[in-house]
Design a protein around this motif. Structure first.
Motif, PDB file in Angstrom:
ATOM      1  N   MET A  61      -2.771 -11.583  -8.635  1.00 51.10           N
ATOM      2  CA  MET A  61      -2.280 -11.350  -7.285  1.00 51.10           C
ATOM      3  C   MET A  61      -1.151 -10.328  -7.360  1.00 51.10           C
ATOM      4  O   MET A  61      -0.484 -10.202  -8.392  1.00 51.10           O
ATOM      5  CB  MET A  61      -1.756 -12.651  -6.664  1.00 51.10           C
ATOM      6  N   PHE A  62      -0.935  -9.605  -6.259  1.00 50.26           N
ATOM      7  CA  PHE A  62       0.193  -8.685  -6.191  1.00 50.26           C
ATOM      8  C   PHE A  62       0.713  -8.630  -4.761  1.00 50.26           C
ATOM      9  O   PHE A  62      -0.027  -8.761  -3.800  1.00 50.26           O
ATOM     10  CB  PHE A  62      -0.180  -7.289  -6.702  1.00 50.26           C
ATOM     11  N   ARG A  63       2.026  -8.471  -4.627  1.00 53.54           N
ATOM     12  CA  ARG A  63       2.673  -8.409  -3.319  1.00 53.54           C
ATOM     13  C   ARG A  63       3.816  -7.405  -3.370  1.00 53.54           C
ATOM     14  O   ARG A  63       4.184  -6.916  -4.439  1.00 53.54           O
ATOM     15  CB  ARG A  63       3.164  -9.779  -2.879  1.00 53.54           C
ATOM     16  N   ASP A  64       4.366  -7.093  -2.188  1.00 58.35           N
ATOM     17  CA  ASP A  64       5.466  -6.126  -2.072  1.00 58.35           C
ATOM     18  C   ASP A  64       5.085  -4.784  -2.704  1.00 58.35           C
ATOM     19  O   ASP A  64       5.917  -4.123  -3.349  1.00 58.35           O
ATOM     20  CB  ASP A  64       6.746  -6.666  -2.717  1.00 58.35           C
ATOM     21  N   PHE A  65       3.842  -4.396  -2.512  1.00 53.60           N
ATOM     22  CA  PHE A  65       3.340  -3.131  -3.070  1.00 53.60           C
ATOM     23  C   PHE A  65       3.949  -1.985  -2.253  1.00 53.60           C
ATOM     24  O   PHE A  65       3.765  -1.878  -1.056  1.00 53.60           O
ATOM     25  CB  PHE A  65       1.821  -3.107  -2.963  1.00 53.60           C
ATOM     26  N   THR A  66       4.689  -1.101  -2.940  1.00 51.10           N
ATOM     27  CA  THR A  66       5.385  -0.016  -2.269  1.00 51.10           C
ATOM     28  C   THR A  66       5.347   1.236  -3.123  1.00 51.10           C
ATOM     29  O   THR A  66       5.619   1.178  -4.332  1.00 51.10           O
ATOM     30  CB  THR A  66       6.862  -0.372  -2.004  1.00 51.10           C
ATOM     31  N   ALA A  67       4.989   2.364  -2.506  1.00 52.51           N
ATOM     32  CA  ALA A  67       5.065   3.665  -3.163  1.00 52.51           C
ATOM     33  C   ALA A  67       6.023   4.539  -2.374  1.00 52.51           C
ATOM     34  O   ALA A  67       5.853   4.742  -1.179  1.00 52.51           O
ATOM     35  CB  ALA A  67       3.697   4.311  -3.252  1.00 52.51           C
ATOM     36  N   GLN A  68       7.048   5.057  -3.069  1.00 48.50           N
ATOM     37  CA  GLN A  68       8.085   5.868  -2.440  1.00 48.50           C
ATOM     38  C   GLN A  68       8.231   7.180  -3.175  1.00 48.50           C
ATOM     39  O   GLN A  68       7.996   7.250  -4.400  1.00 48.50           O
ATOM     40  CB  GLN A  68       9.434   5.139  -2.469  1.00 48.50           C
ATOM     41  N   PRO A  69       8.655   8.247  -2.493  1.00 47.24           N
ATOM     42  CA  PRO A  69       8.955   9.493  -3.205  1.00 47.24           C
ATOM     43  C   PRO A  69      10.037   9.257  -4.257  1.00 47.24           C
ATOM     44  O   PRO A  69      11.022   8.577  -3.982  1.00 47.24           O
ATOM     45  CB  PRO A  69       9.448  10.423  -2.083  1.00 47.24           C
ATOM     46  N   GLU A  70       9.840   9.793  -5.424  1.00 52.06           N
ATOM     47  CA  GLU A  70      10.782   9.614  -6.532  1.00 52.06           C
ATOM     48  C   GLU A  70      11.857  10.712  -6.489  1.00 52.06           C
ATOM     49  O   GLU A  70      11.543  11.869  -6.289  1.00 52.06           O
ATOM     50  CB  GLU A  70      10.020   9.659  -7.857  1.00 52.06           C
TER      51      GLU A  70
END
Length: 246
Positions: free
Chosen positions: A237-246
């Motif tokens: 399972m996975f949660r709080d999946f977030t991709a942001q500019p580095e």
């Protein structure tokens, strides 16, 4: 300003500068139910096909469970439209529809439930959960192994042409790292462009940096791509999946 460059098939346009960074990507998952599966990918016009605005899936099934993403119970059988009788999640391949992730920080909380085998998928050292960065296709991407059956964390570059589903892997870095089963563990993977067409890839687990490597020969992976999650013989399972500019 736009620059025009020529290639064998015609002309392409590219930005002279980086421009605005891509928007944050934070998909949500239902409390319960199918999000999408491989049936929707291979049979897009079939009645009942479950399409997601965020994800595509060439193999396996993605469910929502208590607001998290879930692989379902992995097996090696092809699912129907609802993944009611089978999931095929022993081979789990989930990619974002978006392909504009360049310098990116991908974070999520991950919970490993079980490692399995099926008649179609015997045990392999690489069984586990892996994150995709700069995903252009299943033949061209960075694969960051967060948990593997052999206890390794690994960063690999995959380029088109070769024996691994039409591609070739090159291992850029590896290390031993523990991953507690049945606990939620924070994982953070980054890909960042450096001068002279190099890419830096890092992995943190539970707030600790476990891998940090620079790829001096990224080829096409110096350009933005998608992100995603790969699973092999693993229920997770996975949660709080977030991709942001580095």
């Amino acid at each position: 300003m736009l620059l025009v460059s020529a290639f064998a098939g015609g002309l392409t346009l590219r930005d002279a500068g980086r421009g605005d960074p891509p928007a944050e990507f934070r998909p949500e998952f239902p409390e319960r139910g199918l999000v999408t599966n491989e049936f929707a990918y291979w049979h897009p016009d079939a009645p009942g096909a479950r399409h997601s605005p965020d994800w595509t899936m060439t193999s396996g099934s993605l469910f929502g469970l208590d607001g998290a993403g879930w692989s379902g119970h992995p097996d090696g059988e092809r699912p129907d439209a609802e993944s009611a009788r089978a999931t095929d999640s022993a081979v789990f391949r989930l990619a974002s529809r978006r392909r504009d992730f360049g310098d990116t920080r991908l974070s999520l909380r991950l919970r490993l439930t079980d490692l399995v085998t099926t008649p179609r998928t015997p045990a392999q050292p690489y069984d586990g959960v892996h994150l995709w960065l700069r995903f252009h296709s299943e033949q061209e991407c960075y694969a960051v192994s967060v948990i593997r059956r052999d206890g390794q964390v690994v960063v690999k570059r995959k380029t088109p042409g070769g024996p691994a589903n039409g591609g070739t892997y090159v291992t850029l870095a590896s290390a031993s790292a523990s991953f507690p089963p049945d606990d939620w563990t924070q994982a953070v993977a980054t890909a960042t462009d450096l001068p002279d067409h190099r890419v830096r890839i890092t992995l943190e687990l539970g707030g600790r940096r476990v891998l940090d490597v620079t790829d001096a020969s990224p080829g096409g992976l110096y350009t933005p791509g998608g992100i995603g999650v790969r699973g092999d013989n693993t229920e997770f399972m996975f949660r709080d999946f977030t991709a942001q500019p580095e």
